[in-house]
Structures are given as structure tokens and as C-alpha cells.
Scaffold this motif. Sequence first.
Motif, PDB file in Angstrom:
ATOM      1  N   ASN A 417     -29.820  12.404  29.221  1.00  0.00           N
ATOM      2  CA  ASN A 417     -29.395  12.253  27.938  1.00  0.00           C
ATOM      3  C   ASN A 417     -28.011  11.238  28.162  1.00  0.00           C
ATOM      4  O   ASN A 417     -27.550  11.294  28.933  1.00  0.00           O
ATOM      5  N   TYR A 418     -27.776  10.389  27.099  1.00  0.00           N
ATOM      6  CA  TYR A 418     -26.724   9.518  27.101  1.00  0.00           C
ATOM      7  C   TYR A 418     -25.621  10.572  26.673  1.00  0.00           C
ATOM      8  O   TYR A 418     -25.825  11.462  25.919  1.00  0.00           O
ATOM      9  N   VAL A 419     -24.303  10.100  26.970  1.00  0.00           N
ATOM     10  CA  VAL A 419     -23.273  10.859  26.361  1.00  0.00           C
ATOM     11  C   VAL A 419     -23.119  10.896  24.905  1.00  0.00           C
ATOM     12  O   VAL A 419     -23.685   9.831  24.198  1.00  0.00           O
ATOM     13  N   PRO A 420     -23.338  12.085  24.348  1.00  0.00           N
ATOM     14  CA  PRO A 420     -23.438  12.152  22.818  1.00  0.00           C
ATOM     15  C   PRO A 420     -22.501  10.839  21.905  1.00  0.00           C
ATOM     16  O   PRO A 420     -21.389  10.971  22.270  1.00  0.00           O
ATOM     17  N   ALA A 421     -23.136  10.317  21.015  1.00  0.00           N
ATOM     18  CA  ALA A 421     -22.493   9.450  20.090  1.00  0.00           C
ATOM     19  C   ALA A 421     -23.317   9.088  18.997  1.00  0.00           C
ATOM     20  O   ALA A 421     -24.471   9.455  18.898  1.00  0.00           O
ATOM     21  N   ASP A 422     -22.698   8.702  17.692  1.00  0.00           N
ATOM     22  CA  ASP A 422     -23.470   8.681  16.607  1.00  0.00           C
ATOM     23  C   ASP A 422     -24.669   7.712  16.767  1.00  0.00           C
ATOM     24  O   ASP A 422     -25.659   8.269  16.058  1.00  0.00           O
ATOM     25  N   HIS A 423     -25.048   7.025  17.364  1.00  0.00           N
ATOM     26  CA  HIS A 423     -26.107   6.179  17.697  1.00  0.00           C
ATOM     27  C   HIS A 423     -27.167   6.666  18.367  1.00  0.00           C
ATOM     28  O   HIS A 423     -28.430   5.923  18.569  1.00  0.00           O
ATOM     29  N   ASN A 424     -27.007   7.677  19.145  1.00  0.00           N
ATOM     30  CA  ASN A 424     -27.961   8.482  19.915  1.00  0.00           C
ATOM     31  C   ASN A 424     -28.335   9.957  19.503  1.00  0.00           C
ATOM     32  O   ASN A 424     -29.084  10.487  20.380  1.00  0.00           O
ATOM     33  N   LEU A 425     -27.609  10.429  18.282  1.00  0.00           N
ATOM     34  CA  LEU A 425     -28.100  11.771  17.994  1.00  0.00           C
ATOM     35  C   LEU A 425     -29.361  12.300  18.111  1.00  0.00           C
ATOM     36  O   LEU A 425     -29.890  13.174  17.901  1.00  0.00           O
ATOM     37  N   PHE A 426     -30.210  11.165  17.588  1.00  0.00           N
ATOM     38  CA  PHE A 426     -31.636  11.535  17.102  1.00  0.00           C
ATOM     39  C   PHE A 426     -32.288  11.986  18.651  1.00  0.00           C
ATOM     40  O   PHE A 426     -33.620  12.401  18.451  1.00  0.00           O
ATOM     41  N   TYR A 427     -31.726  12.045  19.800  1.00  0.00           N
ATOM     42  CA  TYR A 427     -32.438  12.535  20.941  1.00  0.00           C
ATOM     43  C   TYR A 427     -32.536  14.011  20.880  1.00  0.00           C
ATOM     44  O   TYR A 427     -33.321  14.613  21.596  1.00  0.00           O
ATOM     45  N   ASP A 428     -31.940  14.442  19.713  1.00  0.00           N
ATOM     46  CA  ASP A 428     -31.916  15.932  19.517  1.00  0.00           C
ATOM     47  C   ASP A 428     -31.710  16.859  20.744  1.00  0.00           C
ATOM     48  O   ASP A 428     -32.473  17.748  21.211  1.00  0.00           O
ATOM     49  N   ARG A 429     -30.657  16.763  21.055  1.00  0.00           N
ATOM     50  CA  ARG A 429     -30.359  17.803  22.449  1.00  0.00           C
ATOM     51  C   ARG A 429     -30.330  19.176  22.121  1.00  0.00           C
ATOM     52  O   ARG A 429     -30.589  19.799  23.020  1.00  0.00           O
ATOM     53  N   LYS A 430     -30.136  19.618  20.919  1.00  0.00           N
ATOM     54  CA  LYS A 430     -30.215  21.142  20.517  1.00  0.00           C
ATOM     55  C   LYS A 430     -31.643  21.630  20.917  1.00  0.00           C
ATOM     56  O   LYS A 430     -31.928  22.733  21.591  1.00  0.00           O
ATOM     57  N   GLU A 431     -32.865  20.854  20.364  1.00  0.00           N
ATOM     58  CA  GLU A 431     -34.049  20.913  20.466  1.00  0.00           C
ATOM     59  C   GLU A 431     -34.263  21.144  22.220  1.00  0.00           C
ATOM     60  O   GLU A 431     -35.042  21.839  22.766  1.00  0.00           O
ATOM     61  N   GLN A 432     -33.834  20.175  22.875  1.00  0.00           N
ATOM     62  CA  GLN A 432     -33.887  19.970  24.401  1.00  0.00           C
ATOM     63  C   GLN A 432     -33.601  21.010  24.960  1.00  0.00           C
ATOM     64  O   GLN A 432     -34.204  21.557  25.737  1.00  0.00           O
ATOM     65  N   GLY A 433     -32.242  21.564  24.499  1.00  0.00           N
ATOM     66  CA  GLY A 433     -31.817  22.660  25.192  1.00  0.00           C
ATOM     67  C   GLY A 433     -32.556  23.917  24.962  1.00  0.00           C
ATOM     68  O   GLY A 433     -32.301  25.101  25.624  1.00  0.00           O
ATOM     69  N   ILE A 434     -33.384  23.896  23.813  1.00  0.00           N
ATOM     70  CA  ILE A 434     -34.302  25.214  23.806  1.00  0.00           C
ATOM     71  C   ILE A 434     -35.563  25.134  24.508  1.00  0.00           C
ATOM     72  O   ILE A 434     -35.987  26.118  25.001  1.00  0.00           O
ATOM     73  N   VAL A 435     -36.089  23.854  24.608  1.00  0.00           N
ATOM     74  CA  VAL A 435     -37.409  23.756  25.376  1.00  0.00           C
ATOM     75  C   VAL A 435     -37.439  23.535  26.668  1.00  0.00           C
ATOM     76  O   VAL A 435     -38.508  23.560  27.453  1.00  0.00           O
ATOM     77  N   ALA A 436     -36.317  22.585  27.008  1.00  0.00           N
ATOM     78  CA  ALA A 436     -36.413  22.070  28.467  1.00  0.00           C
ATOM     79  C   ALA A 436     -35.681  23.194  29.284  1.00  0.00           C
ATOM     80  O   ALA A 436     -34.820  23.962  28.743  1.00  0.00           O
ATOM     81  N   ASP A 437     -35.796  23.084  30.645  1.00  0.00           N
ATOM     82  CA  ASP A 437     -34.914  23.796  31.480  1.00  0.00           C
ATOM     83  C   ASP A 437     -33.307  23.425  31.865  1.00  0.00           C
ATOM     84  O   ASP A 437     -32.637  24.469  31.764  1.00  0.00           O
ATOM     85  N   TYR A 438     -33.482  21.975  31.816  1.00  0.00           N
ATOM     86  CA  TYR A 438     -31.875  21.490  32.035  1.00  0.00           C
ATOM     87  C   TYR A 438     -31.908  20.144  31.218  1.00  0.00           C
ATOM     88  O   TYR A 438     -32.669  19.469  31.089  1.00  0.00           O
ATOM     89  N   VAL A 439     -30.565  19.939  30.725  1.00  0.00           N
ATOM     90  CA  VAL A 439     -30.179  18.723  29.878  1.00  0.00           C
ATOM     91  C   VAL A 439     -29.259  18.124  30.694  1.00  0.00           C
ATOM     92  O   VAL A 439     -28.142  18.797  30.973  1.00  0.00           O
ATOM     93  N   VAL A 440     -29.484  16.912  31.120  1.00  0.00           N
ATOM     94  CA  VAL A 440     -28.569  16.002  31.981  1.00  0.00           C
ATOM     95  C   VAL A 440     -27.706  14.996  31.253  1.00  0.00           C
ATOM     96  O   VAL A 440     -28.502  14.258  30.520  1.00  0.00           O
ATOM     97  N   ILE A 441     -26.369  15.208  31.285  1.00  0.00           N
ATOM     98  CA  ILE A 441     -25.694  14.286  30.775  1.00  0.00           C
ATOM     99  C   ILE A 441     -25.396  13.004  31.891  1.00  0.00           C
ATOM    100  O   ILE A 441     -24.808  13.458  32.556  1.00  0.00           O
ATOM    101  N   MET A 442     -25.684  11.806  31.296  1.00  0.00           N
ATOM    102  CA  MET A 442     -25.514  10.849  32.111  1.00  0.00           C
ATOM    103  C   MET A 442     -23.928  10.346  31.820  1.00  0.00           C
ATOM    104  O   MET A 442     -23.669   9.382  30.878  1.00  0.00           O
ATOM    105  N   GLY A 443     -23.155  10.823  32.477  1.00  0.00           N
ATOM    106  CA  GLY A 443     -21.685  10.865  32.201  1.00  0.00           C
ATOM    107  C   GLY A 443     -21.081   9.514  32.701  1.00  0.00           C
ATOM    108  O   GLY A 443     -20.014   9.571  33.498  1.00  0.00           O
ATOM    109  N   TYR A 444     -21.600   8.429  32.462  1.00  0.00           N
ATOM    110  CA  TYR A 444     -21.244   7.071  32.985  1.00  0.00           C
ATOM    111  C   TYR A 444     -21.642   5.956  32.032  1.00  0.00           C
ATOM    112  O   TYR A 444     -22.278   6.481  30.998  1.00  0.00           O
TER     113      TYR A 444
END
Length: 601
Positions: A417-444
Amino acid sequence: MTAKKRRRKRRSRAKRNNDRRQLVPVLAAVLLIVIILIVMLINYLVKKYSPSDERMDLYTYFNLEQGDQAAIILEDELTELRARIIDGEAYVTTDLLYEYLNSRFYWDAKENLLLYTTPTEIITAEVGSNEYSVAKTKYTEDYVPVKVDGDTAYVALKYIQKYTAMEFEVMTEEVNRVHILRNFGTVDTISVKKDARVRFEPNIKSPILTDVVKGDILYVLSSDEEAEEWTRVRTGNGFIGYIRNKYLGETGQETKEPNYEDPEYASIKKDYIINMAWHQVTNADANNTVLEAIAKTKGLTTISPTWFFLSDNDGNIESLASQTYVNYCHQNGIEVWALVEDIAHKDTIVDYEILSRTSSRQRLVNNLIAKAIEFDLDGLNIDLEFISAESAKAYVQFIRELSIMCRLNGIVLSVDNYVPADHNLFYDRKEQGIVADYVVIMGYDEHYATSPEAGSVASIDWVRKGIENTLEEVPAEKVINAVPFYTRLWEERPKTEEELAEESESEEFVPYVVTSRAYGMDTIEQIVAEHGAEKTWNDECGQYYAEYEADGNTYKVWLEDEESIEQKAALIREYNLAGISAWKLGFERQDIWDIILRYVN
């Protein structure tokens, strides 16, 4: 008495009698006026202090027109939302379903399918049929779960309730309306001790909404401080209004238990801090570089080779996977989480076309799982970077469906995932955090290749904020923060006279053209040294900064090195994260691994 006096006396008596006769009509008129005034006063007082018998027009109250529309009372609020009563069943649109009731449903408008995904199964209902399937087993209802009218799909509340914690009641007397309850727990109630009326506003002149009788139970919403004699309530038949306190009896409470509990999504969790790096593989021969790449690392637990590419809009993939590569990594105790990306054919591949259609989306899932099993992969790393708001729901549904197959086959599912910002909130990290094993922040990519201005790729405060914002939606034990092994050398070239002439007056004036190129750590250090640039530490960025002039251009760089990486690696412990990752192998100095090891061991 003389005759003259007698005549005078008679005239005086006659005058008095005449005056009396003239006064009677005046007194009568005054009395009549008084009576009229009294009557008017009484009428005024009656009108002022007597309750009104006027009744609210219910179509006005519910803002409805006659027909099959039904007003929706959601919890304790009369909304502008609408249901439809079709064949005696209440239906809502898929948009309403997704936004207000259960976002785990997915409507495939292209293939006319409604899907609901559990941790282990996909439940499918087809338009117009009273059958639905759970995996390969079919079930039948006495109603049609999904109907379509033109371009709008409607879903029966009965069907939604099968997979959603909710209660609903359909009321069709007088006006169609539906009360829907999604919040469960204990609510305050109060009984009616005497027949009364519930009014639109807290005063006796307000129109009547409905009648209540002794023994009725009302749901207490609030007491109006400006109307001390009134209480705001919801009636059992869906009206929200006010009732005078003198008609209310005993208070109580009512507890509602949910009819459905969301299933728990089991996750694979490693018992160590993950130390991962991406290995860029652009062709089959590049797999041979894994020996050298791994040999330079220390403590690497996971490698993610860029192996799988979306190849068309039907869910097929290209693969660079190598069994020899996997075997070598396993022999060295390193797991392989192969990366799946949408960049290679970005000019011809449209993520929305693949993901929005159930057939192509599930073909993609099956192709990935088949490759993961064939090559004995430990995990998949999803890196789809061209998701748009239009394809967001389909993307999340893809992650859900892929998670099922990963879960059933013991394959780790991680999502970049991109670093959270208004233009990418639709990636729905909350749901990812429920169904996936790991959520990776591309911190660059704080400043990226086409940024309009020069700047750091990953300043420490920006990275920290990205982690904190992610942790608002995803548990820390599932979050991996990725760091850059690269930096960008920025070139600021003065604009030519022709370029300056083309400047738009509406845009902010920038006198130079900004371009950049990414370099590994050793290479950029060599460039800086060759140009005699002095490095100065920047506390705000948590990096060394250097600048020099060459050929009339200005060059700027915010360096990634041992000190900057250590600040980022330290955030793993500070926030109790699941691990660290890095882009990309081969760009780092070997000393970097000693730094990372301090925080992953």
C-alpha cells in the motif's frame, strides 16, 4: 304648589324617564360587547391551551410519493434513503447495501452476480433466481434475493440479513416504511400510562403523527431541554416524534442481541519479526542473481521476487518463477513471497476490466494460486499500484477472494500500500487488515520520479506519519513498513526562453525544470564525492543533504544511508510492527544489514 311648579316637576320626571329609556340600549350594547369579548377570550384561551387535532400528512412526513417506495428509518433516524416493496418483500439498492448495511457484499454489474465472501467460501446469487449457491451447494428461498430494474440492482433485506447483523421490520399500513436496526445492545424504553398522541414537534399545536395507547412501549431518544414537558421517542411502528411526559409511565431497558456474527478471519502470523526485501527480476536470467543478492544480506527472512505480471484483461498472468530460485532460498531458511504487479503492461492492462468481472477476477486468483502451489511458494505479495476509485470495490473483493485460496493452502498473503493519503483511501486498508495476513506500507516516494519539486524520498516524519495513520486501521502485528535502499538525485535545469514563454499565468511560476534519477547507496555517495559536495545532516528529514552545481544546473540529494535507515528501522520497535521490508536488493551497502538486525532480532 303652584301650577307653574307642578308643570316644571312633570317635565323633569319626563326627562328622567326619557333619559332612562335612552340609556337601556346603550347598556345593552355595552353588555353585548362585554359578552362578545368574553366569548372571544374564552375561544382564544381554548385555542391556545387546547391540544390540536390536526394530523400530519404521512406522505409529507415520510417524504414519499404513492407507489412501491418505502421510507427507511435507520436506527433512530428518519432518513432520505428509500427501499422498494416488491412482491411483498423489501429491497434496497446495492449502493445503499454497501454504504449502510454490509460492505462485504459485492455486486458484479457486468455478469449480474451478487457475491458475499466469508473466510472460506464465496456465496453467489444470480439476478432473478430464487436460488443462491455456497461454494458448489445450491439453496432455494421463497423470494428472489436479487432483482434488476434498468441499471439498478435491488437486494432483498431478508437475504442481506442472512449475512449481516441487522434486524428490520416492514410496515405497509397507511404508508410504506422499513425500520432497520444495525446497532445492538441495550436501549432505554418507557411505557405509556394513558392513551396519548405522538406529535411532530414538542408542542400541543404540532400535528399528530400517531396515537399510542396505555401499555405501549416507546423507545427513548432524548429529552428536549427547551421542552421540559416532552420526551422524544420512537414508536414501535416507526414514527419519531414527541410525547408529553404526563402520559409516560415506568422506564425500562431492552437488550437486542445480533442475529449474526461476522466470521473470524484466521491469519498466518510468523513468530519472528519479518526482515524482507524485494528482488527485482525483469527476465528469467535475472533469477540467477539471487545467489549473489542473498549472500550480501544478513538475517533476511523473506524475499519477494517480482515474478508475476498481469498479462491481459481476462485474468491471465505472465510468470518468471523459478523452482531453482525457490529451492535455494529455502535451503538458506528464506521464505519466498512472489510479487504480483500491474506495471509491466500498464498501457494495455486495465485493472478495472480484470477485477470488476467475477470470471476474470477469479481466473486471476486461480492462476496465482496454481503458480504458488506449483513452485512451492510461501506467500504472495500483491502490488497493484494502478487501482482507481472506480475499481476500488472490485480490488478489495479480489483481495477477499484471494485470501480464501491462500488461507486454504497455507500461503501467506501480503498487500502493498501507498502511505495513506486522501487520494488513496479507497484501497481500504481496514478491510485488508482483516482478510490479509500482512499489510505492507511502501514508506517511500514522498517525492517520486515525476514530482514537480525536489525533495526527500522518505523523510523520517513523513514515514512516521504513514505508520501512525496505517495503525488507525490495521493491527500493528500485521503491519510491515518498507524502507528505500535508493535515493533520488534531483536536477534543476533553468528553463529556456522558449519554455518560459510557454508558462501559464494561472500556474505558479517555476524558473527551472525538475527531473530525477534513482541511485543505490554506493553510487550516489560516489557521485556526491566526485563533485566535492558537502553533506550536512538535516534533523527534520533524518538524512544527510548535499547540493552542487554542474553545467549550469543545480543538483540536490537527500541521502539514504546507515544513519537514515537506522532511524526508520527503529520505528519497528517503537510501534511494535510485524517487520521491515526494503526496495530493492542490490541498492544497499552491506553495513545496512547490521543496522536492520539490531531491530529485527
